[in-house]
Design a protein around this motif. Structure first.
Motif, PDB file in Angstrom:
ATOM      1  N   MET A  81      23.224 -22.428  10.524  1.00 32.60           N
ATOM      2  CA  MET A  81      22.031 -23.202  10.861  1.00 32.60           C
ATOM      3  C   MET A  81      21.622 -24.076   9.659  1.00 32.60           C
ATOM      4  N   ASN A  82      21.120 -25.253   9.947  1.00 35.45           N
ATOM      5  CA  ASN A  82      20.697 -26.184   8.915  1.00 35.45           C
ATOM      6  C   ASN A  82      19.277 -25.854   8.479  1.00 35.45           C
ATOM      7  N   GLN A  83      19.161 -25.128   7.361  1.00 42.08           N
ATOM      8  CA  GLN A  83      17.841 -24.719   6.886  1.00 42.08           C
ATOM      9  C   GLN A  83      17.031 -25.900   6.358  1.00 42.08           C
ATOM     10  N   HIS A  84      17.688 -27.067   6.177  1.00 43.91           N
ATOM     11  CA  HIS A  84      16.999 -28.251   5.672  1.00 43.91           C
ATOM     12  C   HIS A  84      16.702 -29.237   6.798  1.00 43.91           C
ATOM     13  N   TYR A  85      16.642 -28.745   8.016  1.00 43.47           N
ATOM     14  CA  TYR A  85      16.485 -29.614   9.185  1.00 43.47           C
ATOM     15  C   TYR A  85      15.246 -30.499   9.063  1.00 43.47           C
ATOM     16  N   TYR A  86      14.105 -29.921   8.713  1.00 43.84           N
ATOM     17  CA  TYR A  86      12.855 -30.687   8.684  1.00 43.84           C
ATOM     18  C   TYR A  86      12.801 -31.617   7.477  1.00 43.84           C
ATOM     19  N   ASP A  87      13.410 -31.196   6.353  1.00 38.73           N
ATOM     20  CA  ASP A  87      13.522 -32.114   5.213  1.00 38.73           C
ATOM     21  C   ASP A  87      14.372 -33.321   5.584  1.00 38.73           C
ATOM     22  N   THR A  88      15.441 -33.077   6.321  1.00 41.88           N
ATOM     23  CA  THR A  88      16.314 -34.173   6.752  1.00 41.88           C
ATOM     24  C   THR A  88      15.564 -35.133   7.666  1.00 41.88           C
ATOM     25  N   LEU A  89      14.787 -34.591   8.600  1.00 46.98           N
ATOM     26  CA  LEU A  89      13.981 -35.439   9.483  1.00 46.98           C
ATOM     27  C   LEU A  89      13.004 -36.292   8.676  1.00 46.98           C
ATOM     28  N   PHE A  90      12.340 -35.653   7.740  1.00 49.68           N
ATOM     29  CA  PHE A  90      11.361 -36.359   6.923  1.00 49.68           C
ATOM     30  C   PHE A  90      12.021 -37.482   6.133  1.00 49.68           C
ATOM     31  N   SER A  91      13.170 -37.178   5.511  1.00 51.66           N
ATOM     32  CA  SER A  91      13.868 -38.182   4.706  1.00 51.66           C
ATOM     33  C   SER A  91      14.354 -39.342   5.559  1.00 51.66           C
ATOM     34  N   ALA A  92      14.877 -39.029   6.748  1.00 54.16           N
ATOM     35  CA  ALA A  92      15.358 -40.086   7.646  1.00 54.16           C
ATOM     36  C   ALA A  92      14.215 -40.999   8.066  1.00 54.16           C
ATOM     37  N   ALA A  93      13.057 -40.420   8.321  1.00 54.32           N
ATOM     38  CA  ALA A  93      11.898 -41.226   8.712  1.00 54.32           C
ATOM     39  C   ALA A  93      11.452 -42.129   7.568  1.00 54.32           C
ATOM     40  N   ARG A  94      11.487 -41.607   6.353  1.00 55.87           N
ATOM     41  CA  ARG A  94      11.117 -42.423   5.203  1.00 55.87           C
ATOM     42  C   ARG A  94      12.108 -43.568   4.996  1.00 55.87           C
ATOM     43  N   GLU A  95      13.383 -43.289   5.203  1.00 53.59           N
ATOM     44  CA  GLU A  95      14.399 -44.332   5.047  1.00 53.59           C
ATOM     45  C   GLU A  95      14.233 -45.446   6.070  1.00 53.59           C
ATOM     46  N   LYS A  96      13.646 -45.099   7.233  1.00 52.62           N
ATOM     47  CA  LYS A  96      13.388 -46.120   8.264  1.00 52.62           C
ATOM     48  C   LYS A  96      12.128 -46.922   7.957  1.00 52.62           C
ATOM     49  N   GLY A  97      11.458 -46.609   6.852  1.00 51.08           N
ATOM     50  CA  GLY A  97      10.280 -47.362   6.462  1.00 51.08           C
ATOM     51  C   GLY A  97       8.971 -46.742   6.876  1.00 51.08           C
ATOM     52  N   LEU A  98       9.009 -45.540   7.450  1.00 48.57           N
ATOM     53  CA  LEU A  98       7.764 -44.891   7.855  1.00 48.57           C
ATOM     54  C   LEU A  98       7.000 -44.408   6.633  1.00 48.57           C
ATOM     55  N   THR A  99       5.683 -44.359   6.743  1.00 53.86           N
ATOM     56  CA  THR A  99       4.846 -43.845   5.667  1.00 53.86           C
ATOM     57  C   THR A  99       5.044 -42.344   5.521  1.00 53.86           C
ATOM     58  N   ILE A 100       4.563 -41.799   4.413  1.00 54.43           N
ATOM     59  CA  ILE A 100       4.630 -40.345   4.220  1.00 54.43           C
ATOM     60  C   ILE A 100       3.910 -39.641   5.362  1.00 54.43           C
ATOM     61  N   SER A 101       2.790 -40.199   5.756  1.00 51.36           N
ATOM     62  CA  SER A 101       2.008 -39.608   6.837  1.00 51.36           C
ATOM     63  C   SER A 101       2.803 -39.571   8.136  1.00 51.36           C
ATOM     64  N   ALA A 102       3.404 -40.710   8.509  1.00 49.55           N
ATOM     65  CA  ALA A 102       4.166 -40.779   9.759  1.00 49.55           C
ATOM     66  C   ALA A 102       5.420 -39.918   9.693  1.00 49.55           C
ATOM     67  N   ALA A 103       6.072 -39.874   8.534  1.00 48.83           N
ATOM     68  CA  ALA A 103       7.280 -39.055   8.393  1.00 48.83           C
ATOM     69  C   ALA A 103       6.952 -37.570   8.525  1.00 48.83           C
ATOM     70  N   ALA A 104       5.821 -37.146   7.919  1.00 54.33           N
ATOM     71  CA  ALA A 104       5.402 -35.744   8.059  1.00 54.33           C
ATOM     72  C   ALA A 104       5.077 -35.427   9.510  1.00 54.33           C
ATOM     73  N   ASP A 105       4.470 -36.397  10.205  1.00 54.46           N
ATOM     74  CA  ASP A 105       4.199 -36.226  11.639  1.00 54.46           C
ATOM     75  C   ASP A 105       5.490 -35.983  12.414  1.00 54.46           C
ATOM     76  N   GLU A 106       6.519 -36.752  12.120  1.00 49.99           N
ATOM     77  CA  GLU A 106       7.808 -36.608  12.819  1.00 49.99           C
ATOM     78  C   GLU A 106       8.333 -35.188  12.670  1.00 49.99           C
ATOM     79  N   ALA A 107       8.309 -34.668  11.452  1.00 53.24           N
ATOM     80  CA  ALA A 107       8.834 -33.322  11.214  1.00 53.24           C
ATOM     81  C   ALA A 107       7.972 -32.266  11.892  1.00 53.24           C
TER      82      ALA A 107
END
Length: 733
Positions: free
Chosen positions: A1-27
């Motif tokens: 299992m990918n224990q870094h799943y939510y970190d990966t989601l957060f990082s991907a959202a940031r790379e797409k230009g989302l704010t920290i707030s929006a990226a945390a929301d995604e995760a």
């Protein structure tokens, strides 16, 4: 299992230009939606998701304003609501930078009722000098804990005199209580002081029986005629007839005292603890060693009461629809016995109304599978329940009311009722509770399954109806002993109790309960995992779509935009007059508490708002680019007006916004499309009290002419106005 799943989601959202707030929301939203689920042996459990999220690196750098957003607040609430995963440093960090968020999550996690939880220990160990607000919360929790423990101890103490009684014995005393106190109140329409209302008493009796089932001997649940007769001779007969045996007033008084204590405990849980945890319209303030409730949102309180009133109005609406349908069913009317004609007609109208509701609102098919695997005709089930209710009203409650008025003594009146049954040639059972074996029960139900092909009814059909209505108390006792409380049937939902060879019924309960709500929750709450639920959801969409088509809309059901798979399926798109309605449908069960309603709001309805926030832009883009879609919706050139609603089978949180989208009840949409607001306003008093007439008046059609939502003709714009202004409920609430 990918224990870094939510970190990966957060990082991907940031790379797409989302704010920290929006990226945390995604995760956080992925966590709230149960992602990742995994596959096969690599499926993720709730514990796995908690471990992965709360060990994520991105959480360590989040500012206070991000923690204040709903997704993270709800995720933190879920952390505090479980005991398997610990992350005390997380609690300390949130307390340091966003103490209000931690207090909100603590309150909404129901920790006030679980103060032995490791999560509460994490909070209570925080330095009180640095967190005065949390220190005050700790003092409030202590008051709740002490008050709860006093009530728990009282219930435990008062159970002791009843430990030797069997479940059947408690049912007897519950029946004596109902006929002595509740039924007279209901019959004369008055409430007497120092008595709980009907639902409070029933819930308390349900809890007492659950305790007894979890602790009794298995032999107590295998009734025979001999053991039944022994219990009746000891606990019931002496109350009804003069005999050498003295009535067990000690047991009856012990039951009444326990019932009062159980009502008090339940009231504390629901009106105090649950209100503290889930009712945001009030606040609890500490005044020394006690708490006082302060209203902080009068509008929210009024809205909650309006939603409750809607429940009653809708019940009346379907009664009227049922009468209308019954009058157009000559084959069914021809089978109604002239004996007790008025009561039987009203029973069939109620059954027909509930059947229409189950079809149009809940997508039910004609047959439903029972726990035993057999299939029952839903309308036959409804008809059986309502005819049973009519029978108990006519043959139990009315004679009892007459005897009570003559004797002024409930037990003498019950004795007369029972004796009158014994005088019948076929020895009719008129005791406060009834019993029979399966064969006899099937024979009684069989005539109600009659069809054109089987005018005498069908024994197999009667058996499936019996299965649908029956709760096996031996099986439920096993479930309770195992601690599986979540989906145990409430006794109204399956009102025939199987105890070995015999089945029992409570005439006083069946005569006055809301059968529509009981059957709906039997299917939608207890049966939420049935294989048929997906088909039912699709039928809801198709039937609502057909109603829109009748109003001139072009309708697409289950539309998917090929270019954007993330948007998912769009339940309904309806277009007319340059308006496009995008509907997200949700089908659940009828809730009874603020706790259940809050869970619905923060799970199903929150997710529905999120889904629409993704789907609406996709549809808007497609409408500007996809001529095939435009043609399918009958739209010409030009940008249409796009409106999106969450349409839900419940009335809770009606006309509130979720991610900016209006939530409305499916029944409100049905009434608006059918232009039947007048049926919410007691037309002609047709169903007032016990109904004064078996047939509608001569001007039955008149309301359809006098009261319309569309005085200038139907249009999409007017429908939108009707819905958004809640015009359906105008004059009713």
């Amino acid at each position: 299992m990918n224990q870094h799943y939510y970190d990966t989601l957060f990082s991907a959202a940031r790379e797409k230009g989302l704010t920290i707030s929006a990226a945390a929301d995604e995760a956080a939203m992925a966590f709230l939606d149960g992602k990742p689920m995994g596959q096969g042996k690599k499926r993720w459990s709730g514990r796995d998701r908690h471990t992965a999220l709360w060990s994520s690196e991105f959480l360590k750098a989040l500012p206070a304003d991000v923690w204040s957003q709903e997704p993270l607040r709800l995720a933190l609430t879920q952390y505090l609501a479980q005991d398997r995963v610990a992350c005390p440093e997380l609690v300390a960090r949130v307390a340091a930078i966003a103490p209000d968020v931690l207090m909100w999550a603590t309150r909404h996690s129901d920790l006030v009722m679980r103060q032995d939880s490791p999560r509460w220990l994490e909070i209570s160990k925080l330095d009180a000098d640095q967190h005065e607000a949390l220190a005050e919360l700790t003092r409030v929790f202590l008051i709740f804990r002490e008050a709860h423990q006093v009530r728990l101890d009282e219930v435990a103490r008062l159970r002791n005199p009843l430990r030797e009684l069997a479940p059947l014995d408690l049912l007897i005393y519950a029946s004596l209580f109902a006929f002595e106190h509740q039924i007279p109140n209901l019959l004369d329409g008055r409430s007497r002081p120092n008595l709980p209302d009907v639902q409070e008493a029933w819930d308390a009796i349900d809890d007492i029986l659950a305790w007894k089932l979890a602790s009794c001997d298995e032999s107590d649940l295998q009734l025979s005629e001999t053991s039944l007769a022994s219990s009746l001779r000891q606990h019931l007969i002496p109350f009804l007839f003069p005999s050498a045996d003295r009535p067990r007033h000690d047991c009856y008084q012990a039951f009444l005292t326990l019932l009062g204590a159980q009502v008090e405990l339940n009231a504390f849980v629901h009106r105090s603890a649950d209100a503290f945890s889930y009712d945001d319209s009030i606040r609890f303030e500490r005044c020394g060693d006690h708490l006082e409730i302060v209203e902080v949102d009068a509008d929210a309180i009024a809205a909650w009461r309006r939603d409750g009133k809607k429940f009653d109005l809708l019940h009346q609406y379907w009664l009227y629809r049922g009468m209308d349908a019954l009058l157009n069913a000559p084959d069914l009317l021809a089978r109604v016995s002239p004996a007790n004609l008025e009561a039987n007609l009203q029973a069939l109208a109620k059954a027909m109304g509930t059947w229409l509701r189950l079809q149009e609102v809940y997508g039910m098919a004609e047959q439903v599978r029972t726990d035993t695997g057999s299939s029952a005709m839903v309308f036959h089930v409804l008809m059986t329940i309502e005819l049973m209710t009519a029978f108990f009203i006519e043959d139990y409650l009315r004679p009892y009311q007459q005897s009570l008025s003559e004797t002024g003594n409930s037990f003498l009146a019950l004795g007369r009722l029972a004796f009158s049954g014994l005088l019948q040639p076929d020895l009719q059972n008129r005791f406060p509770l009834t019993w029979s074996d399966r064969t006899a029960k099937v024979e009684r139900i069989k005539p109600w399954t009659a069809t054109a092909k089987q005018p005498s009814g069908s024994s197999p059909a009667a058996e499936t109806i019996l299965d649908f209505m029956t709760c096996d108390w031996a099986a439920m006792a096993k479930q309770l002993r195992a601690g599986e409380m979540a989906l145990r049937p409430r006794w109204q939902e399956r009102p025939i109790f199987k105890m070995g060879r015999l089945s029992l019924q409570l005439p006083w309960m069946m005569a006055v309960q809301n059968n529509s709500a009981a059957v709906i929750n039997n299917l939608r709450r207890l049966g939420s995992r049935r294989n048929e639920t997906k088909e039912e959801t699709r039928r809801i969409e198709e039937r609502l779509g057909a109603l829109f088509r009748k109003r001139g809309f072009q309708v697409l059901v289950g539309y998917e935009v090929a270019e954007d798979a993330n948007a998912g399926e769009i339940d309904l798109i309806c277009a007319r007059d340059g308006h496009v309605l995008i509907l997200e449908l949700k089908s659940t069960y009828q809730r009874r508490s603020i706790k259940e309603a809050w869970a619905h709001r923060t799970s199903t309805l929150r997710k529905a708002g999120l889904q629409l926030s993704r789907k609406v832009p996709v549809v808007q883009r497609a409408l500007g680019q996809d001529m095939e879609l435009m043609n399918a919706l009958g739209l010409k050139n030009g940008q249409p007006t796009v409106i999106a609603w969450i349409v839900d089978t419940s009335t809770e949180w009606d006309h509130q916004l979720f991610r900016g989208f209006l939530k409305i009840s499916l029944e409100e949409v049905l009434i608006a499309l059918r232009d039947e607001r007048m049926l919410l306003n007691q037309p002609h008093g047709l169903f007032a009290g016990h109904a004064d007439r078996a047939h509608p008046p001569d001007d039955y059609e008149k309301p359809y002419k006098d009261d319309t939502l569309y005085p200038d003709g139907f249009s999409a714009a007017r429908l939108v106005e009707v819905i958004e202004t809640a015009a359906v409920w105008e004059g009713s609430l």
